[in-house]
Scaffold this motif. Structure first.
Motif, PDB file in Angstrom:
ATOM      1  N   GLN A 175     -20.116  19.189  -8.907  1.00 40.52           N
ATOM      2  CA  GLN A 175     -21.583  18.647  -7.218  1.00 40.52           C
ATOM      3  C   GLN A 175     -19.842  17.288  -7.247  1.00 40.52           C
ATOM      4  OE1 GLN A 175     -25.067  18.007  -6.905  1.00 40.52           O
ATOM      5  NE2 GLN A 175     -25.863  20.445  -6.339  1.00 40.52           N
ATOM      6  N   TYR A 177     -17.277  16.636  -7.899  1.00 36.42           N
ATOM      7  CA  TYR A 177     -15.552  16.795  -7.687  1.00 36.42           C
ATOM      8  C   TYR A 177     -15.909  17.552  -6.153  1.00 36.42           C
ATOM      9  CZ  TYR A 177     -10.807  18.509  -6.614  1.00 36.42           C
ATOM     10  OH  TYR A 177      -9.850  19.214  -5.727  1.00 36.42           O
ATOM     11  N   LEU A 178     -16.940  18.068  -5.964  1.00 33.03           N
ATOM     12  CA  LEU A 178     -16.693  18.875  -4.796  1.00 33.03           C
ATOM     13  C   LEU A 178     -17.138  17.269  -3.558  1.00 33.03           C
ATOM     14  CD1 LEU A 178     -18.607  21.664  -4.192  1.00 33.03           C
ATOM     15  CD2 LEU A 178     -16.004  21.967  -4.830  1.00 33.03           C
ATOM     16  N   THR A 179     -18.047  16.587  -3.671  1.00 30.06           N
ATOM     17  CA  THR A 179     -18.180  15.315  -3.301  1.00 30.06           C
ATOM     18  C   THR A 179     -17.007  14.721  -2.553  1.00 30.06           C
ATOM     19  OG1 THR A 179     -20.470  15.312  -4.429  1.00 30.06           O
ATOM     20  CG2 THR A 179     -19.469  13.140  -2.806  1.00 30.06           C
ATOM     21  N   ALA A 181     -13.959  15.757  -3.352  1.00 31.13           N
ATOM     22  CA  ALA A 181     -12.486  16.911  -2.208  1.00 31.13           C
ATOM     23  C   ALA A 181     -13.155  17.160  -0.888  1.00 31.13           C
ATOM     24  CB  ALA A 181     -12.613  18.003  -3.275  1.00 31.13           C
ATOM     25  N   SER A 182     -14.425  16.973  -0.456  1.00 31.57           N
ATOM     26  CA  SER A 182     -15.095  17.174   0.919  1.00 31.57           C
ATOM     27  C   SER A 182     -14.571  16.037   1.579  1.00 31.57           C
ATOM     28  CB  SER A 182     -16.717  17.324   0.781  1.00 31.57           C
ATOM     29  OG  SER A 182     -16.542  18.248   0.409  1.00 31.57           O
ATOM     30  N   LEU A 183     -14.944  14.506   1.143  1.00 32.63           N
ATOM     31  CA  LEU A 183     -14.870  13.863   1.900  1.00 32.63           C
ATOM     32  C   LEU A 183     -13.422  13.106   2.256  1.00 32.63           C
ATOM     33  CD1 LEU A 183     -17.115  10.954   0.302  1.00 32.63           C
ATOM     34  CD2 LEU A 183     -17.984  12.134   2.294  1.00 32.63           C
ATOM     35  N   TYR A 185     -10.533  15.453   2.557  1.00 33.11           N
ATOM     36  CA  TYR A 185     -10.235  16.874   2.983  1.00 33.11           C
ATOM     37  C   TYR A 185     -11.014  17.425   4.677  1.00 33.11           C
ATOM     38  CZ  TYR A 185      -9.668  21.742   4.013  1.00 33.11           C
ATOM     39  OH  TYR A 185      -9.003  22.922   4.330  1.00 33.11           O
ATOM     40  N   PHE A 186     -11.657  16.641   4.504  1.00 36.96           N
ATOM     41  CA  PHE A 186     -12.075  17.280   6.260  1.00 36.96           C
ATOM     42  C   PHE A 186     -11.819  15.655   7.000  1.00 36.96           C
ATOM     43  CE2 PHE A 186     -15.309  15.749   9.643  1.00 36.96           C
ATOM     44  CZ  PHE A 186     -15.765  16.769   9.811  1.00 36.96           C
ATOM     45  N   TYR A 187     -11.925  14.323   6.390  1.00 36.40           N
ATOM     46  CA  TYR A 187     -11.333  13.363   7.049  1.00 36.40           C
ATOM     47  C   TYR A 187      -9.642  13.551   7.292  1.00 36.40           C
ATOM     48  CZ  TYR A 187     -10.283   8.405   8.312  1.00 36.40           C
ATOM     49  OH  TYR A 187     -10.155   7.235   9.197  1.00 36.40           O
ATOM     50  N   SER A 189      -8.153  16.766   7.415  1.00 35.74           N
ATOM     51  CA  SER A 189      -7.256  17.956   8.146  1.00 35.74           C
ATOM     52  C   SER A 189      -8.190  18.507   9.273  1.00 35.74           C
ATOM     53  CB  SER A 189      -7.849  19.289   6.538  1.00 35.74           C
ATOM     54  OG  SER A 189      -9.233  20.210   7.055  1.00 35.74           O
ATOM     55  N   ASN A 190      -9.236  17.401   9.450  1.00 38.48           N
ATOM     56  CA  ASN A 190     -10.412  18.156  11.030  1.00 38.48           C
ATOM     57  C   ASN A 190      -9.695  16.525  11.463  1.00 38.48           C
ATOM     58  OD1 ASN A 190     -11.021  19.993   9.755  1.00 38.48           O
ATOM     59  ND2 ASN A 190     -12.760  19.874  11.031  1.00 38.48           N
TER      60      ASN A 190
END
Lengths: 225, 225
Positions: A175, A177-179, A181-183, A185-187, A189-190
């Motif tokens: 969890q 690591y996913l947190t 990576a999420s923050l 990646y999304f910023y 890639s999007n």
DNA sequence: CAAGCCGGTAACTAAACAGTTACTTGATGG
DNA sequence: CCATCAAGTAACTGTTTAGTTACCGGCTTG
């Protein structure tokens, strides 16, 4: 167009074979194809990437591409595998256990963010592979254990932090690591749609720095007691 | 193949025109194409989507597709626009200002996560559009102001929370929204590669519920005083 | 009731595409 | 010095693709 006449450069003077400036260099050709393919797949996805474009970018032709990599799909898988090897190798050099638990997590968050920032092609390849529901990654054998090291090391740091009473007991390595990576990646890639719809240029250095601090802040705030 | 012979269904009996079971129904055909296109673009991206496949899925043919939407790119833009209208419309029905600031933010986080979970095609379309650096979205005029409502409402809730002393002064509406969106988007859109490399099935209900709670926890932890 | 328009079909076209084949060039080793 | 094999080129092939054209049929309206 017609240079079949006596062009001096056509038949080059013999070179000692230890020199690598020769046009014949399998290693270099292979590497050039792989790098060109990485860019082409990252920019256009699997469906949009063109084999001819890869060959041209690599300064060679399709025959060599098929010779070294089989077909388009195998080349794509090779590109994806190398991308994963890249980030996991760099991660290993971190040694997040060498610091205090808090610093260790902060280091991992910073590293991940900066790696994403410097390797947009990696993010793009992940996006493409997920569009296809990991169709090719699933076929890759050698990748299974590549990632266990990360979770293992992260788990140790979290345990240490719990012992010291600085982290909450429910903190879970995946969890966390996913947190992180999420923050990141999304910023990144999007960024294009986000910048468009919210009218704020997310790639501007001031905003990038603010988000970097934000990632570290959020990650630690979510696990600190 | 050859059904030019006396097939009873070829020439159908006349129907009263107020009934909508007729094969001739522009509205329905248009809607069918749009829905089929949404699925095809979401599953295969812009480069991988096939115009023939869309027509077939819609139960019509290419002629109608070009008749109603111009070409592949305009159809794609229409699909993307409708997807954004969908989420922003649903968001407006939330009225996050009706609760306490903490509850309001929690509501927004829950809504966003559940909307992403129920509309995987929206996430996929975002991914495709970002691969192309918002090439088509940038051309859309009508979308600019669609998103300002969200930031406005979120901003009010944060201000109220700051006045009440429950939120930190540095909390920024766009950052809060990006945090919520990041945690939902990455988990779902990258579930396939993540499940593969970490050997844990992220779409399993128990893990989904855990991540839902995690998103609310992280979002609030990052802005609470 | 006929003219014309609109919803709809299917076959077609030109270009682009992944993958192949026939061939050339150059290095190496007996 | 020639036989062999690997590296490399370029033209070709069958298929797929976005987009078009020629045509059909039924509903509406003057």
């Amino acid at each position: 167009m017609n240079d079949s006449g006596g062009n001096a450069e056509r038949k080059r003077p013999r070179r000692p074979s230890q020199e690598r400036t020769s046009q014949r260099d399998p290693e270099r050709t292979r590497a050039a194809i792989l790098e060109a393919a990485t860019r082409e797949f990252a920019e256009n996805g699997m469906g949009g990437a063109r084999v001819d474009a890869i060959a041209e970018r690599a300064g060679t032709n399709k025959r060599m591409l098929y010779h070294y990599f089989g077909d388009k799909e195998q080349l794509y898988l090779k590109v994806l595998e190398e991308a994963y090897v890249g980030i996991r190798t760099a991660e290993r050099a971190l040694h997040i256990g060498d610091h205090s638990p808090e610093e260790g997590i902060g280091e991992l968050a910073l590293f991940t963010w900066r790696y994403f920032l410097q390797h947009p092609e990696f993010l793009s390849l992940l996006g493409t592979e997920n569009l296809h529901r990991a169709r090719w990654l699933r076929q890759s054998i050698r990748l299974k254990e590549l990632h266990s090291h990360l979770i293992g090391e992260l788990s140790e740091v979290l345990e240490q932090g719990k012992k010291q009473g600085v982290f909450i007991e429910t903190a879970d390595p995946l969890q966390v690591y996913l947190t992180i990576a999420s923050l990141g990646y999304f910023y990144l890639s999007n960024q294009y749609t986000l910048s468009t719809i919210f009218g704020r240029d997310l790639i501007e250095p001031a905003h990038l720095n603010a988000w970097e601090r934000h990632i570290v802040h959020v990650t630690l705030a979510s696990i600190k007691r």
